[in-house]
Design a protein around this motif. Structure first.
Motif, short mmCIF file in Angstrom:
data_model
loop_
_atom_site.label_atom_id
_atom_site.label_comp_id
_atom_site.label_asym_id
_atom_site.label_seq_id
_atom_site.Cartn_x
_atom_site.Cartn_y
_atom_site.Cartn_z
N THR A 167 18.29 -3.17 23.03
CA THR A 167 17.87 -3.46 24.37
C THR A 167 16.97 -4.75 24.49
O THR A 167 16.93 -5.13 25.44
CB THR A 167 17.19 -2.54 25.16
N THR A 168 16.78 -5.21 23.18
CA THR A 168 16.10 -6.59 23.43
C THR A 168 16.86 -7.85 23.12
O THR A 168 16.39 -8.91 23.16
CB THR A 168 14.70 -6.52 22.23
N ILE A 169 18.17 -7.34 22.92
CA ILE A 169 18.91 -8.67 22.72
C ILE A 169 19.71 -9.21 24.01
O ILE A 169 20.53 -8.63 24.56
CB ILE A 169 20.36 -8.23 21.61
N LYS A 170 19.11 -10.11 24.37
CA LYS A 170 19.53 -10.65 25.72
C LYS A 170 19.94 -12.07 25.75
O LYS A 170 20.57 -12.67 26.74
CB LYS A 170 18.11 -10.92 26.41
N THR A 171 20.02 -12.92 24.61
CA THR A 171 20.44 -14.15 24.53
C THR A 171 21.06 -14.56 23.24
O THR A 171 21.06 -13.66 22.22
CB THR A 171 19.16 -15.18 24.62
N ALA A 177 19.12 -13.61 15.63
CA ALA A 177 17.69 -12.82 14.82
C ALA A 177 18.03 -11.48 14.56
O ALA A 177 17.86 -11.11 13.50
CB ALA A 177 16.66 -13.08 15.84
N ALA A 178 18.78 -10.72 15.45
CA ALA A 178 19.28 -9.42 14.91
C ALA A 178 20.03 -9.57 13.68
O ALA A 178 20.09 -8.42 12.83
CB ALA A 178 19.78 -8.73 16.18
N PHE A 179 20.92 -10.41 13.74
CA PHE A 179 21.97 -10.27 12.65
C PHE A 179 21.49 -10.63 11.26
O PHE A 179 21.65 -10.32 10.31
CB PHE A 179 23.03 -11.64 13.00
N ILE A 301 26.30 -3.45 24.09
CA ILE A 301 25.29 -4.39 24.64
C ILE A 301 26.39 -5.58 25.09
O ILE A 301 27.49 -5.67 24.61
CB ILE A 301 24.40 -4.93 23.52
N PRO A 302 25.91 -6.24 26.13
CA PRO A 302 26.60 -7.38 26.74
C PRO A 302 26.97 -8.45 25.69
O PRO A 302 25.93 -8.55 24.54
CB PRO A 302 26.07 -7.90 27.91
N VAL A 303 27.86 -9.37 25.64
CA VAL A 303 28.08 -10.38 24.66
C VAL A 303 27.21 -11.41 25.51
O VAL A 303 27.53 -12.07 26.58
CB VAL A 303 29.54 -10.85 24.79
N ASN A 314 24.71 -12.23 30.93
CA ASN A 314 23.78 -11.65 29.62
C ASN A 314 23.35 -10.20 29.59
O ASN A 314 22.97 -9.99 28.68
CB ASN A 314 22.50 -12.65 29.54
N SER A 315 23.26 -9.79 30.83
CA SER A 315 23.16 -8.42 31.01
C SER A 315 24.12 -7.53 31.62
O SER A 315 23.76 -6.29 31.74
CB SER A 315 21.80 -8.23 32.00
#
Length: 435
Positions: A167-171, A177-179, A301-303, A314-315
């Motif tokens: 849920t914190t992946i917005k951009t 960073a997640a990757f 999550i959205p792309v 983004n959302s």
């Protein structure tokens, strides 16, 4: 493969069904005698959703048990075969299927050959907006098979191990960073499937759809490309989408041979935790389920398409009616047309038809009367986005060859055989040549 007009449905749960041959009671059809002349009738059904081939075969057998005078033969489109081309070739040969499953953008091309279904019972029970793409000149020429959505599917078990909260992946930077965290636990962050329909019908159109939230903006954008008014190389949204694509490409489990990946292998990667994300849609759940080691912990999550979390796209998840079914009036006689309509009604109103849609094929029905609760995690995730009004309806006006032509250009880019400028030129040339 593969499409704002949305739905506030989404249903699904598990139902125990008893099949009673030739009977319309519990587990049977509630369609009455409509379309039944008492004659033995054979109809054909063109299936262009290969992932539900087995389930559809089983459904037609259940239908025939309940309607012994009607036999349904499935015609299976080949892997990667364009539905438009398949149906066109069958009409050219004079053996069009009784029921044709098509992408929304193909429906208008066969409107003069399909029956008007406006007076069918299910038309009154369709969810809001679900019929719109198949309304041509005041006639309803298509039956909406399901609602589908697509984005980045994640395996939550893997993300939890990596300390990633989806849920914190917005951009795009958030995704990178997640990757990095996922790589830190020895797992491939991404599966990027190379099929032309995935790249050309789903991923690249994000660059059209995210131009603006205004109604009709995507169609206007491609018309401007066609008219030579758009330079994709300098378009901010296109560049943002392709920057994200580059991130996915660089973290792809198959990056050493990106075109060698297959649809069949990707569910195994995701389900067994060898990869954390897969760009795909909720239609993939039956395949993921076969390899699921995360106890059903998946979602979307959205792309992300920019580094401003507030930017349009983004959302939002892309979701809408994905396949429509037309009833042929040119190569099928009145009895066959009646039988075809009866099969569609059976899907919506019989216990076994609803069980096929929701539980067996993991589809999200486009009808408000279907009260089964969605059991699969991907359907549930799409439902949450729909209920939160965080959806963008896929384009229903793309030409029938878009996925093959533009998808082919995307494959070249994925394989490192072209750069972003060449890709932009390929896309612009495609639109300039569309008749």
């Amino acid at each position: 493969m593969k499409k704002s007009k949305l739905v506030s449905i989404l249903t699904t749960a598990v139902l125990t069904v008893s099949l009673l041959a030739g009977c319309g009671s519990s587990g049977g059809s509630s369609t009455g005698d409509k379309g039944s002349s008492g004659k033995n009738v054979k109809i054909t059904f063109l299936n262009t959703k290969g992932e539900i081939a087995t389930q559809l075969e089983d459904a037609t057998k259940s239908f025939t048990k309940e309607n012994p005078n009607i036999t349904v033969d499935i015609v299976q489109a080949g892997a990667g075969e364009s539905p438009f081309q398949k149906v066109s070739s069958m009409y050219a040969a004079g053996n069009a299927p009784s029921l044709s499953m098509l992408d929304p953008n193909d429906i208008p091309k066969f409107a003069d050959k399909f029956a008007d279904l406006s007076s069918e019972k299910w038309a009154k029970d369709a969810s809001e907006g679900a019929l719109d793409a198949a309304k041509i000149d005041g006639k309803q020429v298509g039956f909406p098979l399901s609602i589908e959505g697509f984005g980045l599917i994640y395996n939550k078990t893997v993300l939890d191990k990596a300390g990633v909260d989806p849920t914190t992946i917005k951009t795009t930077k958030d995704l990178e960073a997640a990757f990095q965290k996922i790589q830190g636990i020895g797992v491939s962050p991404m599966v990027l499937s190379p099929m032309d329909w995935s790249l050309g019908a789903h991923f690249l159109p994000i660059a059209y759809l995210d131009q603006s939230k205004e109604a009709g903006a995507a169609d206007k954008f491609v018309q401007d490309i066609k008219a030579g008014k758009v330079d994709l190389s300098s378009n901010a949204v296109f560049n943002g989408v392709m920057t994200t694509f580059d991130v996915l490409k660089a973290n792809n489990i198959d990056k050493s041979a990106p075109l060698a990946g297959t649809y069949e292998k990707a569910p195994e990667y995701l389900g067994t935790g060898k990869a954390a994300f897969w760009f795909m849609g909720n239609w993939a759940w039956p395949q993921i389920k076969e390899f699921d080691q995360a106890n059903g912990q998946y979602g979307f999550i959205p792309v992300p398409v920019s580094n401003n979390a507030d930017d349009y796209g983004n959302s939002q998840i892309y979701a809408g009616p994905a396949k429509f079914i037309g009833v042929d009036t040119k190569n099928n006689d009145a009895d066959q047309q009646a039988a075809a309509k009866k099969f569609l009604e059976w899907l919506v109103y019989s216990d076994n038809g609803q069980d096929f849609l929701v539980n067996k094929a993991s589809l999200i029905p486009a009808f408000s009367n279907v009260k089964l609760e969605i059991a699969d995690p991907l359907g549930k995730s799409i439902k949450k986005y729909v209920e939160s009004k965080k959806v963008i309806a896929p384009m229903t006006t793309l030409p029938g060859d878009h996925w093959a032509q533009v998808g082919g250009s995307m494959q070249k880019y994925l394989d490192g055989k072209s750069d972003k400028a060449a890709l932009a030129t390929d896309i612009q040339n495609y639109w300039k040549n569309v008749k």
